[in-house]
Design a protein around this motif. Structure first.
Motif, short mmCIF file in Angstrom:
data_model
loop_
_atom_site.label_atom_id
_atom_site.label_comp_id
_atom_site.label_asym_id
_atom_site.label_seq_id
_atom_site.Cartn_x
_atom_site.Cartn_y
_atom_site.Cartn_z
N ALA A 215 0.83 -1.20 0.00
CA ALA A 215 0.00 0.00 0.00
C ALA A 215 0.87 1.25 0.00
CB ALA A 215 -0.93 0.01 1.20
N TYR A 216 0.53 2.18 -0.90
CA TYR A 216 1.16 3.50 -0.92
C TYR A 216 0.13 4.50 -0.39
CZ TYR A 216 4.90 1.61 -3.84
OH TYR A 216 5.97 0.88 -4.32
N PHE A 217 0.39 5.04 0.81
CA PHE A 217 -0.51 6.02 1.40
C PHE A 217 -0.09 7.43 0.99
CE2 PHE A 217 -1.05 2.34 4.15
CZ PHE A 217 -2.42 2.32 4.34
N GLN A 218 -1.05 8.36 1.11
CA GLN A 218 -0.82 9.75 0.70
C GLN A 218 -0.25 9.79 -0.72
OE1 GLN A 218 1.48 10.78 4.42
NE2 GLN A 218 0.09 12.54 4.41
N SER A 219 -0.83 8.95 -1.58
CA SER A 219 -0.30 8.77 -2.94
C SER A 219 -1.43 8.80 -3.96
CB SER A 219 0.46 7.44 -3.04
OG SER A 219 1.52 7.40 -2.10
N THR A 220 -1.07 9.08 -5.21
CA THR A 220 -2.04 9.10 -6.30
C THR A 220 -1.46 8.43 -7.53
OG1 THR A 220 -1.28 11.29 -6.99
CG2 THR A 220 -3.19 11.21 -5.53
N LEU A 221 -2.33 7.79 -8.29
CA LEU A 221 -1.95 7.24 -9.58
C LEU A 221 -1.91 8.38 -10.58
CD1 LEU A 221 -1.46 4.37 -10.84
CD2 LEU A 221 -3.82 4.49 -11.64
N THR A 222 -0.82 8.51 -11.33
CA THR A 222 -0.66 9.65 -12.23
C THR A 222 -0.66 9.28 -13.71
OG1 THR A 222 1.75 9.52 -12.04
CG2 THR A 222 0.59 10.99 -10.51
N GLU A 223 -0.30 8.04 -14.05
CA GLU A 223 -0.32 7.63 -15.46
C GLU A 223 -0.39 6.12 -15.55
OE1 GLU A 223 2.14 8.21 -19.68
OE2 GLU A 223 2.64 9.44 -17.92
N PRO A 234 4.82 10.26 -1.33
CA PRO A 234 5.56 11.28 -0.56
C PRO A 234 7.06 11.23 -0.80
CG PRO A 234 3.89 10.25 0.81
CD PRO A 234 3.94 9.46 -0.45
N ASP A 235 7.56 10.08 -1.28
CA ASP A 235 8.99 9.93 -1.55
C ASP A 235 9.35 10.13 -3.02
OD1 ASP A 235 9.51 9.30 1.16
OD2 ASP A 235 8.86 7.23 0.81
N GLY A 236 8.37 10.57 -3.81
CA GLY A 236 8.63 10.79 -5.23
C GLY A 236 7.89 9.80 -6.11
N LYS A 237 8.14 9.86 -7.42
CA LYS A 237 7.45 8.99 -8.37
C LYS A 237 7.97 7.56 -8.26
CE LYS A 237 8.28 8.83 -12.87
NZ LYS A 237 8.33 9.18 -14.32
N VAL A 238 7.00 6.61 -8.31
CA VAL A 238 7.31 5.19 -8.32
C VAL A 238 6.67 4.58 -9.56
CG1 VAL A 238 7.03 2.97 -7.15
CG2 VAL A 238 7.46 5.04 -5.81
N THR A 239 7.42 3.81 -10.32
CA THR A 239 6.88 3.10 -11.49
C THR A 239 6.75 1.63 -11.15
OG1 THR A 239 7.83 4.69 -13.05
CG2 THR A 239 7.24 2.52 -13.91
N LEU A 240 5.54 1.08 -11.39
CA LEU A 240 5.25 -0.30 -11.04
C LEU A 240 4.89 -1.11 -12.28
CD1 LEU A 240 2.84 0.38 -8.02
CD2 LEU A 240 5.29 -0.09 -7.89
N ALA A 241 5.38 -2.33 -12.36
CA ALA A 241 4.89 -3.26 -13.38
C ALA A 241 3.43 -3.55 -13.07
CB ALA A 241 5.71 -4.54 -13.36
N ASN A 242 2.61 -3.62 -14.13
CA ASN A 242 1.17 -3.70 -13.88
C ASN A 242 0.43 -4.36 -15.04
OD1 ASN A 242 -1.57 -1.90 -14.55
ND2 ASN A 242 -1.46 -2.68 -12.47
N ASP A 243 -0.59 -5.18 -14.68
CA ASP A 243 -1.46 -5.81 -15.68
C ASP A 243 -2.84 -5.17 -15.74
OD1 ASP A 243 0.39 -7.93 -16.49
OD2 ASP A 243 0.07 -8.72 -14.46
N PHE A 244 -3.40 -4.84 -14.54
CA PHE A 244 -4.74 -4.25 -14.49
C PHE A 244 -4.81 -3.20 -13.39
CE2 PHE A 244 -5.58 -8.42 -16.38
CZ PHE A 244 -6.42 -8.08 -17.43
N VAL A 245 -5.71 -2.24 -13.60
CA VAL A 245 -6.00 -1.21 -12.60
C VAL A 245 -7.49 -1.26 -12.28
CG1 VAL A 245 -6.08 1.27 -12.12
CG2 VAL A 245 -4.13 0.30 -13.37
N MET A 246 -7.81 -1.39 -11.00
CA MET A 246 -9.20 -1.28 -10.54
C MET A 246 -9.34 0.09 -9.86
SD MET A 246 -11.13 -3.79 -11.39
CE MET A 246 -12.43 -3.04 -10.45
N ALA A 247 -9.98 1.02 -10.54
CA ALA A 247 -10.16 2.37 -10.01
C ALA A 247 -11.48 2.44 -9.25
CB ALA A 247 -10.13 3.39 -11.15
N MET A 248 -11.42 2.17 -7.95
CA MET A 248 -12.62 2.15 -7.12
C MET A 248 -12.82 3.55 -6.52
SD MET A 248 -13.21 -0.83 -7.97
CE MET A 248 -14.79 -0.97 -7.15
N THR A 249 -13.12 4.49 -7.39
CA THR A 249 -13.18 5.90 -7.01
C THR A 249 -14.61 6.40 -6.85
OG1 THR A 249 -12.94 6.37 -9.38
CG2 THR A 249 -10.96 6.50 -8.02
#
Length: 326
Positions: A215-223, A234-249
């Motif tokens: 879990a990344y707290f105080q964080s947002t998905l940007t792209e 809070p520590d800067g941009k993180v790039t993650l390998a990813n297959d799917f995104v569930m945007a439960m917004t």
């Protein structure tokens, strides 16, 4: 053109059904028009969803809701509302979308749907808020791998899944998919878990604490890209390998539809529709709102259990108005 109705009800969810039942009890002619299947929003809930409410709080029309669980699940709810529809013999047209509603010079409304045209003296809008997701507004959100509706966790077995959000839906998605073999990462705006069902929150917190769910707290998905995503932390941009995104917004009512039929919305970000809380009548004469649509963007105000009374209020007002001939 069909014979004029006393009431046309837009939406065949639990509250729309409740309105139809009350109209029938009062001896009024009515029709429920639903663009999807019966209780369409509930049908589109996650396969294994459990309600927060107990069964008695989901009852409508005075018909008991038996459940083998302390809190009923989706399948039990679908069975119950089918039984309600059958026993009450509600007049309902399914898979028929209301496209516009126009007042006539003769104190009626003309309702045009995908299949027919109707006239009614009164209209009740009980359309809920589950049809339109709140978008993230980021690059890549249009990719097929980004989803705003969740159904079955099996689909995500052995997939790298990012879950955006920290509400009940996000918590359920994270836990269910992780237990079915997904590699789950949550992206959460808040500093800690909030507003989660009390029996779910400790489970999720323990999975995060032990590292089973990242879990990344105080964080947002940007792209979002085909095989990876960017997260601002809070520590800067993180790039993650990813297959799917569930945007439960979350989701929102169909504000365009409300405005097109003449209902005024507040100027603030909540977009509260205008209605009299005593009668549920809007600024449009003889047009009413019922159910969760009454809350605008504040979708945590109204639920099945506390908006069932809208049906009684509305039909009572219609009957009293008709008795005095106004």
């Amino acid at each position: 053109m069909k014979e004029a109705l006393d009431i046309l009800i837009v939406g065949g969810g639990p509250i729309g059904l409740a309105c139809g039942i009350e109209a029938r009890k009062a001896g009024l002619s009515y029709l429920i028009v639903e663009k999807g299947c019966l209780v369409n929003s509930l049908f589109n809930y996650p396969l294994h969803m459990t309600f927060f409410s107990t069964a008695d709080r989901l009852e409508i029309g005075g018909l008991p809701f038996p459940s083998i669980n302390p809190k009923p699940n989706r399948m039990e709810a679908l069975e119950y509302y089918r039984r309600v529809s059958d026993v009450s013999e509600v007049n309902i047209n399914l898979f028929e979308e209301v496209r516009n509603i126009e007042p006539t010079p003769h104190g009626m409304y003309t309702i045009n749907t995908s299949k027919a045209q109707y006239q009614a003296r009164h209209v009740i809008i009980a359309t809920g808020f589950y049809d339109i997701p709140n978008l993230l507004g980021i690059p890549g959100e249009e990719l097929p791998k980004v989803r705003h509706y969740y159904y079955d966790p099996h689909f995500y077995y052995k997939q790298k899944l990012v879950v955006v959000g920290a509400n009940n839906s996000a918590a359920d998605v994270a836990l269910e998919t992780w237990r079915r073999g997904a590699e789950v990462t949550m992206v959460i705006r808040q500093a800690e878990l909030q507003s989660i069902k009390y029996w779910v929150k400790p489970d999720l917190q323990n999975r995060i604490d032990e590292g089973s769910i990242k879990a990344y707290f105080q964080s947002t998905l940007t792209e979002v890209r085909e095989n990876e995503v960017d997260v601002r932390t809070p520590d800067g941009k993180v790039t993650l390998a990813n297959d799917f995104v569930m945007a439960m917004t979350g989701y929102k009512p169909n504000f365009s539809f409300l405005e097109n039929v003449g209902i005024r919305l507040s100027d603030d970000e909540q977009k509260h529709p205008t209605y009299n809380p005593e009668t549920m009548e809007t600024n449009m004469p003889r047009m009413y709102l019922a159910g969760v649509v009454c809350g605008g963007m504040d979708t945590r105000v109204w639920f099945i259990e506390n908006s069932r009374e809208h049906a009684v209020k509305i039909v009572k007002h219609i009957v009293e108005r008709e008795q005095v001939g106004s």
